[in-house]
Design a protein around this motif. Structure first.
Motif, PDB file in Angstrom:
ATOM      1  N   GLU A   1       6.042  15.712  -5.605  1.00 26.74           N
ATOM      2  CA  GLU A   1       4.599  15.533  -5.751  1.00 26.74           C
ATOM      3  C   GLU A   1       3.870  15.970  -4.486  1.00 26.74           C
ATOM      4  O   GLU A   1       4.329  15.722  -3.387  1.00 26.74           O
ATOM      5  N   GLY A   2       2.749  16.577  -4.654  1.00 27.46           N
ATOM      6  CA  GLY A   2       1.905  16.902  -3.505  1.00 27.46           C
ATOM      7  C   GLY A   2       1.045  15.703  -3.163  1.00 27.46           C
ATOM      8  O   GLY A   2       1.044  14.694  -3.844  1.00 27.46           O
ATOM      9  N   GLY A   3       0.302  15.788  -2.103  1.00 27.79           N
ATOM     10  CA  GLY A   3      -0.643  14.730  -1.735  1.00 27.79           C
ATOM     11  C   GLY A   3       0.054  13.454  -1.340  1.00 27.79           C
ATOM     12  O   GLY A   3       0.494  13.301  -0.214  1.00 27.79           O
ATOM     13  N   ASN A   4       0.170  12.511  -2.275  1.00 27.34           N
ATOM     14  CA  ASN A   4       0.768  11.209  -1.983  1.00 27.34           C
ATOM     15  C   ASN A   4       2.276  11.283  -1.805  1.00 27.34           C
ATOM     16  O   ASN A   4       2.886  10.341  -1.349  1.00 27.34           O
ATOM     17  N   GLY A   5       2.900  12.376  -2.189  1.00 29.79           N
ATOM     18  CA  GLY A   5       4.343  12.490  -2.089  1.00 29.79           C
ATOM     19  C   GLY A   5       4.856  12.273  -0.686  1.00 29.79           C
ATOM     20  O   GLY A   5       5.878  11.630  -0.488  1.00 29.79           O
ATOM     21  N   VAL A   6       4.159  12.786   0.313  1.00 26.96           N
ATOM     22  CA  VAL A   6       4.592  12.616   1.704  1.00 26.96           C
ATOM     23  C   VAL A   6       4.556  11.136   2.068  1.00 26.96           C
ATOM     24  O   VAL A   6       5.479  10.606   2.675  1.00 26.96           O
ATOM     25  N   ASP A   7       3.494  10.434   1.672  1.00 30.05           N
ATOM     26  CA  ASP A   7       3.400   9.004   1.965  1.00 30.05           C
ATOM     27  C   ASP A   7       4.514   8.228   1.268  1.00 30.05           C
ATOM     28  O   ASP A   7       5.092   7.321   1.859  1.00 30.05           O
ATOM     29  N   PHE A   8       4.797   8.578   0.027  1.00 29.05           N
ATOM     30  CA  PHE A   8       5.839   7.870  -0.695  1.00 29.05           C
ATOM     31  C   PHE A   8       7.204   8.122  -0.057  1.00 29.05           C
ATOM     32  O   PHE A   8       8.032   7.228   0.008  1.00 29.05           O
ATOM     33  N   THR A   9       7.426   9.330   0.417  1.00 30.42           N
ATOM     34  CA  THR A   9       8.688   9.624   1.099  1.00 30.42           C
ATOM     35  C   THR A   9       8.801   8.792   2.377  1.00 30.42           C
ATOM     36  O   THR A   9       9.864   8.261   2.686  1.00 30.42           O
TER      37      THR A   9
ATOM     38  N   GLN B   1      11.575  -6.233  -4.099  1.00 33.12           N
ATOM     39  CA  GLN B   1      10.216  -6.315  -4.646  1.00 33.12           C
ATOM     40  C   GLN B   1       9.396  -5.092  -4.221  1.00 33.12           C
ATOM     41  O   GLN B   1       8.694  -4.497  -5.038  1.00 33.12           O
ATOM     42  N   THR B   2       9.499  -4.697  -2.965  1.00 36.69           N
ATOM     43  CA  THR B   2       8.754  -3.539  -2.479  1.00 36.69           C
ATOM     44  C   THR B   2       9.264  -2.258  -3.130  1.00 36.69           C
ATOM     45  O   THR B   2       8.476  -1.377  -3.473  1.00 36.69           O
ATOM     46  N   GLN B   3      10.583  -2.154  -3.323  1.00 32.88           N
ATOM     47  CA  GLN B   3      11.152  -0.978  -3.989  1.00 32.88           C
ATOM     48  C   GLN B   3      10.612  -0.869  -5.409  1.00 32.88           C
ATOM     49  O   GLN B   3      10.265   0.232  -5.864  1.00 32.88           O
ATOM     50  N   ALA B   4      10.532  -1.980  -6.121  1.00 29.83           N
ATOM     51  CA  ALA B   4      10.005  -1.963  -7.494  1.00 29.83           C
ATOM     52  C   ALA B   4       8.539  -1.517  -7.504  1.00 29.83           C
ATOM     53  O   ALA B   4       8.133  -0.724  -8.361  1.00 29.83           O
ATOM     54  N   GLN B   5       7.747  -2.013  -6.561  1.00 26.33           N
ATOM     55  CA  GLN B   5       6.337  -1.608  -6.472  1.00 26.33           C
ATOM     56  C   GLN B   5       6.221  -0.125  -6.147  1.00 26.33           C
ATOM     57  O   GLN B   5       5.384   0.582  -6.707  1.00 26.33           O
ATOM     58  N   LEU B   6       7.067   0.343  -5.250  1.00 24.38           N
ATOM     59  CA  LEU B   6       7.053   1.749  -4.853  1.00 24.38           C
ATOM     60  C   LEU B   6       7.478   2.649  -6.008  1.00 24.38           C
ATOM     61  O   LEU B   6       6.860   3.682  -6.261  1.00 24.38           O
ATOM     62  N   ASP B   7       8.516   2.245  -6.739  1.00 21.69           N
ATOM     63  CA  ASP B   7       8.958   3.023  -7.900  1.00 21.69           C
ATOM     64  C   ASP B   7       7.845   3.153  -8.929  1.00 21.69           C
ATOM     65  O   ASP B   7       7.620   4.229  -9.490  1.00 21.69           O
ATOM     66  N   LEU B   8       7.142   2.067  -9.157  1.00 26.02           N
ATOM     67  CA  LEU B   8       6.033   2.080 -10.115  1.00 26.02           C
ATOM     68  C   LEU B   8       4.913   3.005  -9.639  1.00 26.02           C
ATOM     69  O   LEU B   8       4.364   3.788 -10.423  1.00 26.02           O
ATOM     70  N   ALA B   9       4.586   2.956  -8.357  1.00 30.17           N
ATOM     71  CA  ALA B   9       3.538   3.816  -7.795  1.00 30.17           C
ATOM     72  C   ALA B   9       3.938   5.292  -7.880  1.00 30.17           C
ATOM     73  O   ALA B   9       3.105   6.152  -8.190  1.00 30.17           O
ATOM     74  N   ILE B  10       5.207   5.584  -7.619  1.00 34.09           N
ATOM     75  CA  ILE B  10       5.681   6.971  -7.698  1.00 34.09           C
ATOM     76  C   ILE B  10       5.601   7.475  -9.131  1.00 34.09           C
ATOM     77  O   ILE B  10       5.148   8.596  -9.385  1.00 34.09           O
TER      78      ILE B  10
ATOM     79  N   ALA C   1       6.050  -0.069   4.672  1.00 34.42           N
ATOM     80  CA  ALA C   1       6.123   0.467   3.299  1.00 34.42           C
ATOM     81  C   ALA C   1       4.998  -0.091   2.440  1.00 34.42           C
ATOM     82  O   ALA C   1       4.368   0.641   1.664  1.00 34.42           O
ATOM     83  N   ARG C   2       4.722  -1.376   2.575  1.00 36.22           N
ATOM     84  CA  ARG C   2       3.651  -1.996   1.773  1.00 36.22           C
ATOM     85  C   ARG C   2       2.280  -1.479   2.189  1.00 36.22           C
ATOM     86  O   ARG C   2       1.386  -1.345   1.361  1.00 36.22           O
ATOM     87  N   ALA C   3       2.109  -1.167   3.477  1.00 36.75           N
ATOM     88  CA  ALA C   3       0.834  -0.594   3.937  1.00 36.75           C
ATOM     89  C   ALA C   3       0.591   0.765   3.294  1.00 36.75           C
ATOM     90  O   ALA C   3      -0.551   1.101   2.971  1.00 36.75           O
ATOM     91  N   ILE C   4       1.635   1.537   3.114  1.00 34.08           N
ATOM     92  CA  ILE C   4       1.498   2.844   2.457  1.00 34.08           C
ATOM     93  C   ILE C   4       1.104   2.676   1.000  1.00 34.08           C
ATOM     94  O   ILE C   4       0.323   3.452   0.455  1.00 34.08           O
ATOM     95  N   LEU C   5       1.597   1.628   0.370  1.00 32.23           N
ATOM     96  CA  LEU C   5       1.279   1.388  -1.047  1.00 32.23           C
ATOM     97  C   LEU C   5      -0.171   0.964  -1.270  1.00 32.23           C
ATOM     98  O   LEU C   5      -0.689   1.089  -2.376  1.00 32.23           O
ATOM     99  N   ARG C   6      -0.819   0.476  -0.236  1.00 33.27           N
ATOM    100  CA  ARG C   6      -2.201   0.008  -0.402  1.00 33.27           C
ATOM    101  C   ARG C   6      -3.159   1.128  -0.529  1.00 33.27           C
ATOM    102  O   ARG C   6      -3.278   2.148  -0.343  1.00 33.27           O
TER     103      ARG C   6
END
Length: 113
Positions: free
Chosen positions: A72-80, A32-41, A108-113
């Protein structure tokens, strides 16, 4: 007993034996978290406009969530960082360490928030 009946009984016993192992697993949370992360990326990747194609793209390599996050710049580091947390969660889940798995998923979910 016929061989079909013996196989059915053996299969039922095997499935019953694996049920408790799957109950404590955090595989569903990881998925579930991977799916949310993929969508955010994906959402973030389209928000910065056009960029030059990378060498991997020119060589017809398909993008992965990690390659998009790194590009990606900016959020890319957080997503990594979130992808790294999910990798650690998968490792902890395979080792049966549910507490570590849950911590990594929470990170991981905290980063997505």
């Amino acid at each position: 007993m016929t061989s079909i009946a013996k196989c059915s009984v053996a299969l039922f016993a095997l499935l019953c034996a694996t049920m408790p192992a799957l109950a404590g697993s955090c595989a569903d949370d990881i998925a579930q978290t991977q799916a949310q992360l993929d969508l955010a990326i994906e959402k973030d990747a389209g928000s910065h406009g056009w960029k030059p194609e990378s060498l991997s793209a020119l060589r017809s390599h398909q993008p992965t969530p990690r390659s998009l996050a790194e590009a990606e710049g900016g959020n890319g580091v957080d997503f990594t960082d979130a992808l790294d947390s999910l990798d650690r969660a998968r490792t902890a889940n395979r080792a049966g360490d549910i507490a570590a798995c849950s911590r990594e998923i929470a990170h991981a979910r905290a980063i997505l928030r």
